[in-house]
Design an enzyme around this catalytic site. Sequence first.
Site, short mmCIF file in Angstrom:
data_model
loop_
_atom_site.label_atom_id
_atom_site.label_comp_id
_atom_site.label_asym_id
_atom_site.label_seq_id
_atom_site.Cartn_x
_atom_site.Cartn_y
_atom_site.Cartn_z
N HIS A 1 -4.01 1.85 -13.15
CA HIS A 1 -3.55 2.54 -11.53
C HIS A 1 -3.08 3.88 -11.61
O HIS A 1 -2.56 4.61 -11.57
CB HIS A 1 -2.33 1.88 -11.07
CG HIS A 1 -2.09 2.64 -10.07
ND1 HIS A 1 -2.98 2.66 -8.69
CD2 HIS A 1 -0.63 3.24 -9.44
CE1 HIS A 1 -2.17 3.41 -7.99
NE2 HIS A 1 -1.10 3.88 -7.88
N VAL B 1 2.78 3.07 -13.18
CA VAL B 1 2.91 1.92 -13.20
C VAL B 1 2.51 0.72 -14.07
O VAL B 1 3.28 -0.13 -15.39
CB VAL B 1 2.19 1.17 -11.53
CG1 VAL B 1 0.98 0.82 -11.93
CG2 VAL B 1 3.42 -0.25 -11.48
N ASP C 1 -5.08 0.18 -4.23
CA ASP C 1 -6.25 0.93 -4.45
C ASP C 1 -7.56 0.04 -3.51
O ASP C 1 -8.61 0.68 -3.14
CB ASP C 1 -6.58 1.26 -5.68
CG ASP C 1 -5.63 2.78 -5.74
OD1 ASP C 1 -5.17 3.35 -5.48
OD2 ASP C 1 -4.30 1.42 -7.14
N VAL D 1 10.22 4.79 -1.31
CA VAL D 1 9.62 3.65 -1.72
C VAL D 1 10.62 2.39 -1.73
O VAL D 1 10.13 1.41 -0.61
CB VAL D 1 8.87 3.52 -3.06
CG1 VAL D 1 8.18 2.25 -3.01
CG2 VAL D 1 7.83 4.87 -2.68
N THR E 1 4.27 8.53 -0.82
CA THR E 1 3.41 7.91 -0.56
C THR E 1 4.43 6.90 -0.56
O THR E 1 5.22 6.83 -1.00
CB THR E 1 2.14 7.15 -0.93
OG1 THR E 1 2.13 6.61 -2.64
CG2 THR E 1 0.95 8.52 -1.26
N ARG F 1 0.15 11.27 -12.08
CA ARG F 1 1.19 9.87 -12.85
C ARG F 1 1.73 10.16 -14.43
O ARG F 1 3.21 9.28 -14.34
CB ARG F 1 0.37 8.73 -12.22
CG ARG F 1 0.69 8.21 -10.42
CD ARG F 1 -0.34 6.36 -10.73
NE ARG F 1 -0.53 7.28 -9.00
CZ ARG F 1 -1.96 6.68 -8.90
NH1 ARG F 1 -2.60 7.36 -9.25
NH2 ARG F 1 -1.99 6.80 -7.91
#
Length: 301
Positions: free
Chosen positions: A174, A121, A147, A11, A219, A87
């Site tokens: 999230h 997050v 999202d 990322v 991702t 997550r």
Amino acid sequence: MKISIIGLGNVGSTLAYTIALRGLTDELVLVNRTHSKAQADALDLQQSIPFTSHTMSITAGHMPDIEGSHIVCLAASCPLRPEYKTRADLGRENAKLMRELVPQIAEHCPNAILIVLTNPVDPMTYLAWKISGLAKSKVIGTGTFIDSLRYRHALSQEVGIHPADLRTYIIGEHGDTQFPLISTATAGGEAMEDTPEKRQLFKETVDAANQIVAHKGYTNFAISTATACIIESIVKDAKHTIPVSCYIDGFCGESDVFLSLPAVIGREGINKVFHPQVNNEEQANFKRSSAVVKKMIADFT
């Protein structure tokens, strides 16, 4: 304008490339635990700049080199492991990174805007705010922006309207408890009907990241582009309304937590947080998101 990125995994490196390609800063500093990776990325990006129409200083540094940054992007994370299913599974290890890195960010950049990308997050953004002592308006999590745009893209194909012309948001955590604000969704000033098809599209949106991770292990493109949009709104003082993880102070009776709501983003960070109208189902969903994130915060601290 000076921007620093801390953490150059998939990322962080992609975000650095996106910032360089779009010319969002005059100076970009890359910091990574393995310094040679930061050096390699910096050199590679330096050699990309001649193919653009702008100039930019790109260097590899250590934490003291971020001093004076206007924006600091925190993308550091422990490695994804096969046993991590959500997550939240990353949380305990990444909380340790927050406690290690955020005090240094606050020391060297006491006036910066801190953008947190590290998952999960919402609790990580809360911890970053608590540890840093920065103003609430200066700490932003990427939250449900990605999202929301995934959902708008899916809806646009369903209703035949460009995604930019759809006014709908996914808010809350999230993560697994996020939900769409269907009751206030509009297009061209008209309310969008709440249908089983739209709810199914939301479920597919939620699963999109899981499918990507299942096939390539991570991702990086969409989240980096989303973060670059947040940065651009700050750099240009554009005051775009973006759903980001921000401090919640009374919405739906919740407070002292970071969750996503639509917020106006400008040169000073978060200028305004909107409190959209919600129905009973949406209010209950927001409270559920809050409870989940607060539990994670408690577990990680």
